[in-house]
Scaffold this active site. Sequence first.
Site, mmCIF file in Angstrom:
data_model
loop_
_atom_site.group_PDB
_atom_site.id
_atom_site.type_symbol
_atom_site.label_atom_id
_atom_site.label_comp_id
_atom_site.label_asym_id
_atom_site.label_seq_id
_atom_site.Cartn_x
_atom_site.Cartn_y
_atom_site.Cartn_z
ATOM 1 N N GLU A 164 -13.448 -5.876 -3.429
ATOM 2 C CA GLU A 164 -13.542 -5.735 -5.004
ATOM 3 C C GLU A 164 -14.071 -6.164 -5.807
ATOM 4 O O GLU A 164 -13.923 -5.704 -6.546
ATOM 5 C CB GLU A 164 -11.675 -5.865 -5.210
ATOM 6 C CG GLU A 164 -11.290 -6.675 -5.409
ATOM 7 C CD GLU A 164 -9.414 -6.697 -5.393
ATOM 8 O OE1 GLU A 164 -9.052 -6.070 -6.207
ATOM 9 O OE2 GLU A 164 -9.149 -7.812 -5.268
ATOM 10 N N GLU B 260 -5.554 -8.539 3.226
ATOM 11 C CA GLU B 260 -5.297 -9.249 1.992
ATOM 12 C C GLU B 260 -7.134 -9.820 1.356
ATOM 13 O O GLU B 260 -8.597 -9.778 0.632
ATOM 14 C CB GLU B 260 -4.840 -10.060 1.257
ATOM 15 C CG GLU B 260 -4.699 -11.416 -0.264
ATOM 16 C CD GLU B 260 -4.819 -10.031 -1.411
ATOM 17 O OE1 GLU B 260 -4.463 -8.834 -0.945
ATOM 18 O OE2 GLU B 260 -5.424 -10.698 -2.081
ATOM 19 N N TRP C 141 -11.139 2.482 -21.172
ATOM 20 C CA TRP C 141 -11.538 3.003 -19.726
ATOM 21 C C TRP C 141 -11.815 4.089 -19.515
ATOM 22 O O TRP C 141 -10.333 4.648 -19.583
ATOM 23 C CB TRP C 141 -10.416 1.961 -18.971
ATOM 24 C CG TRP C 141 -10.681 2.021 -17.550
ATOM 25 C CD1 TRP C 141 -10.694 2.869 -16.652
ATOM 26 C CD2 TRP C 141 -11.813 1.188 -16.798
ATOM 27 N NE1 TRP C 141 -11.578 2.841 -15.479
ATOM 28 C CE2 TRP C 141 -11.736 1.485 -15.163
ATOM 29 C CE3 TRP C 141 -12.476 -0.007 -16.844
ATOM 30 C CZ2 TRP C 141 -12.773 0.482 -14.273
ATOM 31 C CZ3 TRP C 141 -13.158 -0.969 -16.029
ATOM 32 C CH2 TRP C 141 -13.330 -0.344 -14.727
ATOM 33 N N LYS D 265 -10.134 -8.941 -0.831
ATOM 34 C CA LYS D 265 -10.729 -9.271 -2.266
ATOM 35 C C LYS D 265 -11.935 -9.397 -1.480
ATOM 36 O O LYS D 265 -12.818 -9.278 -2.922
ATOM 37 C CB LYS D 265 -9.659 -10.709 -1.597
ATOM 38 C CG LYS D 265 -9.954 -11.745 -2.500
ATOM 39 C CD LYS D 265 -8.788 -11.731 -3.601
ATOM 40 C CE LYS D 265 -8.788 -10.382 -3.413
ATOM 41 N NZ LYS D 265 -6.848 -10.437 -4.197
ATOM 42 N N LYS E 196 -6.954 -4.554 -13.602
ATOM 43 C CA LYS E 196 -5.938 -6.222 -13.956
ATOM 44 C C LYS E 196 -4.799 -4.845 -13.943
ATOM 45 O O LYS E 196 -4.250 -5.482 -12.399
ATOM 46 C CB LYS E 196 -5.809 -6.638 -14.726
ATOM 47 C CG LYS E 196 -4.649 -7.776 -14.751
ATOM 48 C CD LYS E 196 -5.607 -8.911 -13.197
ATOM 49 C CE LYS E 196 -4.822 -10.099 -13.023
ATOM 50 N NZ LYS E 196 -5.096 -10.772 -11.654
ATOM 51 N N ARG F 243 -9.085 -7.115 -18.660
ATOM 52 C CA ARG F 243 -7.973 -5.294 -17.980
ATOM 53 C C ARG F 243 -9.535 -4.801 -17.605
ATOM 54 O O ARG F 243 -8.837 -3.478 -17.336
ATOM 55 C CB ARG F 243 -7.264 -5.194 -19.552
ATOM 56 C CG ARG F 243 -6.401 -6.049 -19.478
ATOM 57 C CD ARG F 243 -6.136 -5.640 -21.164
ATOM 58 N NE ARG F 243 -5.510 -4.544 -21.637
ATOM 59 C CZ ARG F 243 -3.797 -4.864 -21.187
ATOM 60 N NH1 ARG F 243 -3.226 -6.664 -20.625
ATOM 61 N NH2 ARG F 243 -2.941 -3.864 -20.503
ATOM 62 N N ASN G 128 -3.696 3.692 -25.018
ATOM 63 C CA ASN G 128 -3.099 3.018 -24.019
ATOM 64 C C ASN G 128 -3.144 3.851 -23.149
ATOM 65 O O ASN G 128 -1.376 4.753 -23.583
ATOM 66 C CB ASN G 128 -3.572 1.891 -23.408
ATOM 67 C CG ASN G 128 -3.565 0.953 -24.013
ATOM 68 O OD1 ASN G 128 -5.288 0.709 -24.591
ATOM 69 N ND2 ASN G 128 -3.669 0.249 -24.156
ATOM 70 N N GLY G 129 -3.514 4.883 -22.323
ATOM 71 C CA GLY G 129 -2.141 5.253 -20.981
ATOM 72 C C GLY G 129 -2.872 6.688 -21.072
ATOM 73 O O GLY G 129 -3.838 7.211 -21.504
ATOM 74 N N CYS H 204 -6.609 0.204 -20.402
ATOM 75 C CA CYS H 204 -7.912 -0.135 -22.043
ATOM 76 C C CYS H 204 -6.935 -1.155 -22.328
ATOM 77 O O CYS H 204 -5.485 -1.692 -21.888
ATOM 78 C CB CYS H 204 -7.524 1.123 -23.106
ATOM 79 S SG CYS H 204 -8.100 2.686 -21.841
ATOM 80 N N HIS I 260 -9.959 1.331 19.934
ATOM 81 C CA HIS I 260 -8.858 2.706 19.706
ATOM 82 C C HIS I 260 -10.002 2.843 18.560
ATOM 83 O O HIS I 260 -9.485 4.252 17.842
ATOM 84 C CB HIS I 260 -8.087 2.152 19.370
ATOM 85 C CG HIS I 260 -6.590 1.397 20.029
ATOM 86 N ND1 HIS I 260 -6.658 3.073 21.284
ATOM 87 C CD2 HIS I 260 -5.968 1.271 20.360
ATOM 88 C CE1 HIS I 260 -5.933 2.000 22.434
ATOM 89 N NE2 HIS I 260 -5.598 0.899 21.374
HETATM 90 O O1 M6R Z 1 0.098 -6.106 -11.088
HETATM 91 P P1 M6R Z 1 0.292 -5.058 -9.092
HETATM 92 O O2 M6R Z 1 0.943 -6.437 -8.746
HETATM 93 O O3 M6R Z 1 1.815 -4.145 -9.471
HETATM 94 O O4 M6R Z 1 -1.410 -4.934 -9.471
HETATM 95 C C1 M6R Z 1 -1.105 -4.228 -7.540
HETATM 96 C C2 M6R Z 1 -2.701 -4.042 -7.746
HETATM 97 O O5 M6R Z 1 -3.108 -2.943 -8.625
HETATM 98 C C3 M6R Z 1 -3.672 -5.520 -7.387
HETATM 99 O O6 M6R Z 1 -2.932 -6.162 -6.646
HETATM 100 C C4 M6R Z 1 -5.085 -5.175 -7.058
HETATM 101 O O7 M6R Z 1 -4.815 -4.452 -6.132
HETATM 102 C C5 M6R Z 1 -5.896 -6.419 -7.140
HETATM 103 N N1 M6R Z 1 -7.125 -5.468 -8.040
HETATM 104 C C6 M6R Z 1 -5.804 -7.320 -6.165
HETATM 105 O O8 M6R Z 1 -6.701 -8.451 -6.288
#
Ligand code: M6R
Length: 633
Positions: free
Chosen positions: A513, A506, A100, A510, A628, A52, A126-127, A27, A529
Amino acid sequence: MINYSCVLTGKEPMTLKRSWHKVTIMCGIVGYIGTGEAAPIILDGLSKLEYRGYDSAGIAIFDGEKINIKKAVGRLKVLENLTHGGETMPGYAGIGHTRWATHGAPSDVNSHPHFNKNGTIAVVHNGIIENYIPLRNKLLGKGYEFISETDTEVLAHLLDYYYKGNPLEAITKVLHRVEGSYALGIMFADFPEEIYAVRKDSPLIVGQSKEGCFIASDVPAILKYTRQVYYVDNQEVVKLRRDHMHFYSVDEEEIKKEPVTIDWDANAAEKEGYEHFMLKEIYEQPKTVTDTLSPRIKNGEIVIEELNMSDEELKAVKKVHIVACGSAYHTGVTAKYILEGLVRLPVEVDVASEFRYRNPVLEEDAMVIVISQSGETADSLAALREAKSRGFKVLGIVNVVGSSIAREADSVMYTWAGPEIAVATTKAYSAQLAALYLLAMKLGRVRGTIDDALFASLLSDLKKLPNQIELLLGQKQKIQRFANRYVGAKDIFFIGRGIDYAISMEGSLKLKETSYVHSESYPAGELKHGPISLIEDGTLVVAISTQPALFQKTISNMVEVKARGAFVMAITCEGNKAIEKAADYITYIPETNPYFANSLAIIPLQLFSYYVAVGKGCDVDKPRNLAKSVTVE
Ligand code: M6R
């Protein structure tokens, strides 16, 4: 008297469900007290934290007599419209929040701020308060009534319970009782000249300008007003007044703190004409890589002063443990191939949520590296603490200056990517790779696995990367045309061997997400396999092949999927002619050392994901269900 209004969404759930889902949250909090109208400043700050991830927003403003709260489910725009951009909420002190949902669905009643029973104490949080159920039961026993499903409402009532006319005393008493992670903004109607900030394991900063004092979850929210910020430490309480701030320990002792000057470019957190932050950040990568590399290349040598390790200590390292989440984990997997191949150091790479609970064997002379863009990822932070508690020194590779991981690591190598706003990381990922290349070369040099000739050639290739990335960005339109063909795709597979497998992970992340297209990444040799059964006529398989020693092997795997109807897109190096007969579509990357190929191959993959997402009309910068930084496990 409570003035409480919200955009109604129908029946609000009143029962507390025990089986809440611990999802990724992050949040946003903004607070302000000063000479300006608080509501527009807070709304503006919240808009800078939209990246965020959130599903509702709310604001509490003291109007001179009482605290008024307004909340609304949905985008911040809804709250802005409801309050006419804050104009209908006059006052010079307030707190705001983007929520959130964790405990309780997104709804008006579950949105923050939360009030105590007579509307004189307002809280944003937050948390997660982990022991909120026993606390709630205790408060119910004392006659308190709960209207929301949230853990946060417990805080409002607990503050009420302990409040005997001294806000600081009430807050510290609450801190002694609650368990979990929190960043809080609090206001008391009895003390309209003050607002309060507190945190534990959830990020929070405060800042001061001539116009007033600010609370924020992150720098972009207040960058417009001040560059002098204080990072609030765990269990510190900040009392903010119009013209000054006081910091206290959980035992109410006053603490002296030094501000940190934020030297970001004023436009760093703005879109600057790009349609999305993600595209802007993709385009910033040549600079990001340069900024991460160049301060550490001096007179033809690699100098990483921040390592705080002598050459002798670097020679003594027997094993490397890399811990991270998501894309940062993927850079760790790339580093494993480089450190093992180039430096001959054994490496274990762990997803942080696994590392922290698997009781890993950490041998003496192991080096522990935690990689994180935000520096706030709960699992990565916990892994860092786990390693430290066992007596190991931790190197943090972190982007956000002053973040928790940066502060708790024994040494920090910053990736100079600047603020990354899009949820899907691009430029921070590239900066992490650059930092890891430097580290590997330094280790290889010191340990004698990289001789002068190899070092010179690696260094020369390293310096070429920013221009080569620039060249690849020039292929934007070609990739966009290709991506448009896959806007309706159901499944896409990414395959590769060695470092190319790390790139494919990666690429797949990408895509999924940002565009919500289901995708998988596999080591190319593993396909037959099992996963090859998923290939159907027309399924797109993205084959990454940047490692000359493995070209032929990957071609065999491409031929296998093609024979089963797949359409194969290859990403390979200039000059790999052999691939032409196995691929239907090829993107070439310029010549570089194979250990650095990830930095180039990822560019078309980022652009591909971006354009599939744009083509599908997705919320590219703020994908659904994602945040984020993931500050809860
Ligand atoms: O802030 P961080 O690098 O620790 O975050 C790790 C992951 O949460 C972050 O890389 C996430 O997978 C992203 N959405 C990737 O684009």
